[in-house]
Design an enzyme around this catalytic site. Sequence first.
Site, short mmCIF file in Angstrom:
data_model
loop_
_atom_site.label_atom_id
_atom_site.label_comp_id
_atom_site.label_asym_id
_atom_site.label_seq_id
_atom_site.Cartn_x
_atom_site.Cartn_y
_atom_site.Cartn_z
N SER A 142 -0.11 37.43 -55.86
CA SER A 142 -0.85 36.21 -56.13
C SER A 142 -0.48 35.58 -57.48
O SER A 142 -0.87 34.45 -57.76
CB SER A 142 -2.36 36.50 -56.10
OG SER A 142 -2.72 37.43 -57.12
N SER A 162 0.56 42.04 -56.66
CA SER A 162 0.56 40.66 -57.16
C SER A 162 1.33 40.42 -58.45
O SER A 162 1.55 39.28 -58.83
CB SER A 162 -0.88 40.16 -57.32
OG SER A 162 -1.48 39.96 -56.07
N LYS A 212 -2.44 34.04 -66.28
CA LYS A 212 -2.88 33.72 -64.92
C LYS A 212 -4.28 33.12 -64.94
O LYS A 212 -5.14 33.56 -65.71
CB LYS A 212 -2.84 35.01 -64.09
CG LYS A 212 -3.10 34.85 -62.61
CD LYS A 212 -2.93 36.20 -61.92
CE LYS A 212 -3.13 36.11 -60.42
NZ LYS A 212 -2.88 37.42 -59.75
#
Length: 449
Positions: free
Chosen positions: A157, A181, A79
């Site tokens: 996210s 997330s 990420k």
Amino acid sequence: MKNKPTLATLAEDLEGGRTSARELVDQCLARIADASGEGIRTFLHVDREAAIEAAEAMDRLRAARAAPSPYAGIPVSIKDLFDIKGQVTRAGSRALEDSPPAEADATAVARLRRAGFIVIGRTNMTEFAYSGIGINPHYGTPKSAWQRDVGHVPGGSSSGAAVSIADGMAYGALGTDTGGSCRIPAAYNGIVGFKPTQRRVPLDGGVPLSFTLDSFGPLARTVGCCAVLDAVLADEPVRPLQPRPIRGMRLAVPTTVVLDELEDEVARTFERALEVLSRQGALLERIAVPEFLDVAAMNVKGGFAASESYAWHRYLITSKGDVYDPRVSSRILRGESLSAADYIDLLAARRSLIARSTVRLAPYDALVMPTTAITPPRIADLADDKAFTKANLLSLRNCTLINMIDGCAISLPAHREGGAPVGLMLAAASGSDRRIFELAAGMEDVIRV
């Protein structure tokens, strides 16, 4: 996930000479580069040359019987929130584009590399991790794997992390989970996502959302894959995962908050999964969890996320607030009005919440609940701020409860093949990570019947 490679099958194929690290990297790079796919929106940076070099190095080490682990040579995605040495960490934002490159890998990234996993690239995300939806107005929004021609949100996210797994662009993904997330995008893409007990994985080298609630966890195709990655991230031995028999599992179904406003498809899928577990001998009990009612009140002024993100962003947002996503900056700025006394009250309220919840959960192996209250909405339907806010709250609500009680949790796909993606979440108190993996492994092939 039948007939799709897992970390275990890939490790066997690497050991048996049926594939190589270079072949795995080349396959992932080809999927990322496919013009008809989501690669351009899933990855903010593809580490092509370094990945190829690392793959060739791992192949030489394996030939010399010196591979650092059975998983050496398997590509994983990272990420964009994490530091990778020599790269700029943008956290999905334009505001950090001119930041200096990281001087070292985040600890979580370093541990994956030490096991021989190959970093294939940096994945897209909600700007500064502040949403459960996954829309990014700066770099585009990767579409959920479901009904791609329609265009549903990927969940946030860790949006790109989940899509990278669903589309075979990587075989494991490093994400973060502050209020769901890892689990929300896993649910919205039909894969598995795990939120560990926070203290197990160091948080250094990651752009924070909430120091109190942030945790770093894996997304992958199966429970077993996530268990391997979780052990590596926590610097624990990778042990064989023994699935628990469903018969005799003590599972509590909370009736407080988590079943409110469920979309019909979510409710039907969840009840079907419960029926399957019951027929297989699980001991299900529907219980009230009044502690969950406290969470909304704790978050009414923005909670830990607003107060702690504002502390981190207050200078950056002053100088570069015009380039923030307004849906992100407005939530960060809520923290400006929170006083020190408000924050101290929050800390005290959470300590009480954790203590009371731990007692409530003690008689059960796990809580079982829908990961999200809704299936992934269409991206086009969320142009309206009111619609976005409602969808965001319903995406985050159930997962956030577990972060607030300092628990651990996993999301499993519960929908039938081809159906709207629905996640089933197993959760327990802090430190119950291994038990959650064993329970999830025992039911992952059963609940989608």
